[in-house]
Design a protein around this motif. Structure first.
Motif, PDB file in Angstrom:
ATOM      1  N   ASP A  45       0.796  -5.809  -5.956  1.00 19.66           N
ATOM      2  CA  ASP A  45       0.673  -7.085  -5.268  1.00 19.66           C
ATOM      3  C   ASP A  45       1.960  -7.866  -5.468  1.00 19.66           C
ATOM      4  OD1 ASP A  45       0.185  -9.016  -7.711  1.00 19.66           O
ATOM      5  OD2 ASP A  45      -1.172  -7.324  -8.011  1.00 19.66           O
TER       6      ASP A  45
ATOM      7  N   SER B  78      -2.666  -0.389  -8.066  1.00 21.27           N
ATOM      8  CA  SER B  78      -2.590  -1.603  -7.254  1.00 21.27           C
ATOM      9  C   SER B  78      -1.196  -2.197  -7.365  1.00 21.27           C
ATOM     10  CB  SER B  78      -3.643  -2.627  -7.688  1.00 21.27           C
ATOM     11  OG  SER B  78      -3.359  -3.120  -8.982  1.00 21.27           O
TER      12      SER B  78
ATOM     13  N   SER C 133       0.824  -1.208   0.000  1.00 20.05           N
ATOM     14  CA  SER C 133       0.000   0.000   0.000  1.00 20.05           C
ATOM     15  C   SER C 133       0.860   1.260   0.000  1.00 20.05           C
ATOM     16  CB  SER C 133      -0.950   0.017   1.198  1.00 20.05           C
ATOM     17  OG  SER C 133      -0.225   0.072   2.420  1.00 20.05           O
TER      18      SER C 133
ATOM     19  N   GLY D 179      -1.893 -12.118   2.896  1.00 19.88           N
ATOM     20  CA  GLY D 179      -2.777 -11.105   3.462  1.00 19.88           C
ATOM     21  C   GLY D 179      -3.023  -9.961   2.495  1.00 19.88           C
ATOM     22  N   GLU D 180      -3.748  -8.970   2.988  1.00 20.47           N
ATOM     23  CA  GLU D 180      -4.206  -7.889   2.107  1.00 20.47           C
ATOM     24  C   GLU D 180      -3.129  -6.852   1.813  1.00 20.47           C
ATOM     25  OE1 GLU D 180      -7.727  -4.487   2.048  1.00 20.47           O
ATOM     26  OE2 GLU D 180      -7.929  -6.274   3.316  1.00 20.47           O
ATOM     27  N   ASP D 181      -2.250  -6.579   2.758  1.00 18.25           N
ATOM     28  CA  ASP D 181      -1.260  -5.515   2.587  1.00 18.25           C
ATOM     29  C   ASP D 181       0.092  -5.975   3.128  1.00 18.25           C
ATOM     30  OD1 ASP D 181      -0.087  -3.047   2.064  1.00 18.25           O
ATOM     31  OD2 ASP D 181      -0.863  -2.104   3.889  1.00 18.25           O
TER      32      ASP D 181
END
Length: 470
Positions: free
Chosen positions: A283, A281, A259, A295-297
């Motif tokens: 990733d 974005s 992020s 996980g998300e971040d």
């Protein structure tokens, strides 16, 4: 402004000379000090005025070259495009000047094809001339009951009566309107506007209505030569920002989260006075770790494979780019060969789509032939390419969706045309020996232009080597 300059100048002086307080400078001294301390703004594409002049030239070219050809191609003698303020038709940005941000109250654009010799007449019933592109036509309204009339700003029912006068004077046999169950870009006529227009014009004129079909779609998609020149510069800027984002200037392995990189990329655009049409974005993939486990971040670690999806909006045009990066492990001096090979596979799939993207073919035909070649070469991939230009997911023939690899009914049946742009978007998944056969997804997206002769070009170039964080 003068007061603000005088207040700022002593602060700048005291910062530079931290000894005795500086005497209050004169206005000229304050301006000189401010000029030496404040960096000039970064303007990669010139001033706003210079940008607007360039955009206006693009609009003029679109109206003079593309519009007549497309109206005749789709059999539209007269094209009527009504809209209201803040509920504009999707074709609005292809018809309006760079200084116009919304329709004026109600705006009705009327295009009448008078044939190759006389050309297309362009009327604006409400709103301005858009830099001389349209001839405005106003309603006549009585003033103060004294029998004196003057032109009035079009707004209410009288606006439809002016349209009726225009129709009666020109008597078109076919009237194109933007209604479509297939293309969002050709479905800009709202239900309320249709009802008001049909009621005012009457059934005899309504019988002549015809869906405009691909006319608004292709007009939005059409790009001129100078737009192509600008797009190369815009694409270079995209590359520059991604190269910085996927470097040690932004990423500290073991500290930086995905992020953090996303927001750096977003902020960089704001600092340049530019915008985007979607939030960036970032990733990653990691050896021995699933996406769910990440996980998300996640925090970016050494040995991670990075991926970003990034777009810039400037002069109403949009980019869409996906690149791959790699974070070197301790002791590594280069990207592992197996990971390099994964990028080569997605490059090969890019080659295939690039070669098959030909004007005259439908998007579904391009998808089918490309996938046949992909399977014949043993590539495990997915193709989901799309037009781009005035919109990020732009007007024109769709070449697959990530979840519709059999083809896209309707949107995919439209034809690729010259003078339009695409984002070649796809992914290929390959086993990596250095990761014990774990499969790595190489997702790439690069913009291309198609010239007037139908030849395909990379907007600038395409990624063939990883961005490396050391």
């Amino acid at each position: 402004m003068r007061t603000r300059t005088r207040l700022l100048a002593p602060l700048l002086l005291s910062t530079a000379c931290a000894t005795a307080p500086a005497p209050t400078p004169t206005q000229g001294e304050a301006m000189a000090v401010t000029a030496t301390r404040v960096s000039p703004p970064e303007r990669p594409f010139g001033t706003l005025r210079e940008q607007a002049q360039r955009q206006q030239a693009w609009l003029n070219e679109r109206m003079e070259k593309a519009l007549p050809q497309l109206m005749r191609q789709y059999g539209i003698e007269m094209w009527v495009v009504p809209m209201r303020e803040y509920n504009e038709d999707p074709v609005f940005t292809a018809l309006s000047a760079p200084t116009t941000y919304a329709a004026r109250r109600r705006t009705i654009y009327v295009f009448h094809d008078r044939g190759p010799e006389k050309g297309v007449e362009r009327l604006a019933l409400g709103g301005g001339s858009q830099g001389g592109v349209f001839t405005p036509r106003r309603a006549q309204r009585q003033v103060d009951g004294g029998g004196v009339s003057r032109e009035a700003e079009l707004w209410g029912p009288e606006q439809w009566l002016v349209l009726k006068q225009v129709l009666e004077e020109r008597n078109p046999k076919v009237i194109g309107i933007n209604v479509s169950r297939t293309f969002a870009f050709a479905d800009g006529l709202t239900h309320g506007e249709y009802e008001g227009m049909a009621e005012a014009l009457g059934p005899d004129w309504v019988k002549r209505f015809k869906p405009s079909g691909g006319l608004p779609v292709d007009l939005i998609a059409w790009r001129g030569p100078d737009e192509v020149r600008f797009y190369e510069d815009l694409t270079k800027l995209v590359w520059n920002i991604i190269e910085q984002a996927f470097s040690n200037n932004v990423i500290t392995p073991g500290v930086t989260r995905t992020s953090d990189v996303e927001w750096w990329m977003r902020q960089r655009l704001a600092d340049l006075g530019l915008d985007t049409w979607f939030h960036p974005s970032v990733d990653l993939q990691r050896q021995g770790v699933t996406e769910a486990q990440l996980g998300e971040d996640p925090v970016i670690q050494r040995g991670d494979v990075l991926h970003c999806d990034y777009g810039i909006t400037a002069l109403r045009l949009n980019t869409d780019t996906q690149h791959m990066g790699y974070v070197l492990r301790e002791g590594e001096t280069d990207v592992p060969e197996g990971i390099k090979a994964a990028l080569k596979v997605s490059n090969r799939l890019q080659d295939i789509v690039f070669e098959e993207l030909r004007p005259g073919r439908t998007g579904n035909e391009v998808l089918r032939v490309s996938r046949e070649r992909m399977k014949a070469e043993g590539i495990d991939g997915t193709i989901y390419s799309h037009p781009i230009g005035l919109h990020g997911h732009g007007a024109g023939a769709m070449v697959g969706l990530w979840d519709r690899q059999e083809g896209v009914p309707g949107n995919g049946d439209h034809k690729v045309m010259p003078n339009m742009w695409y984002s070649i978007e796809l992914q290929a998944t390959s086993p990596v020996s250095e990761w014990n056969g774990q499969r790595v997804r190489s997702a790439q997206e690069e913009d291309i232009t198609i010239d007037a002769e139908g030849k395909v070009h990379w907007a600038w170039k395409r990624q063939t080597a990883f961005h490396v964080v050391r």
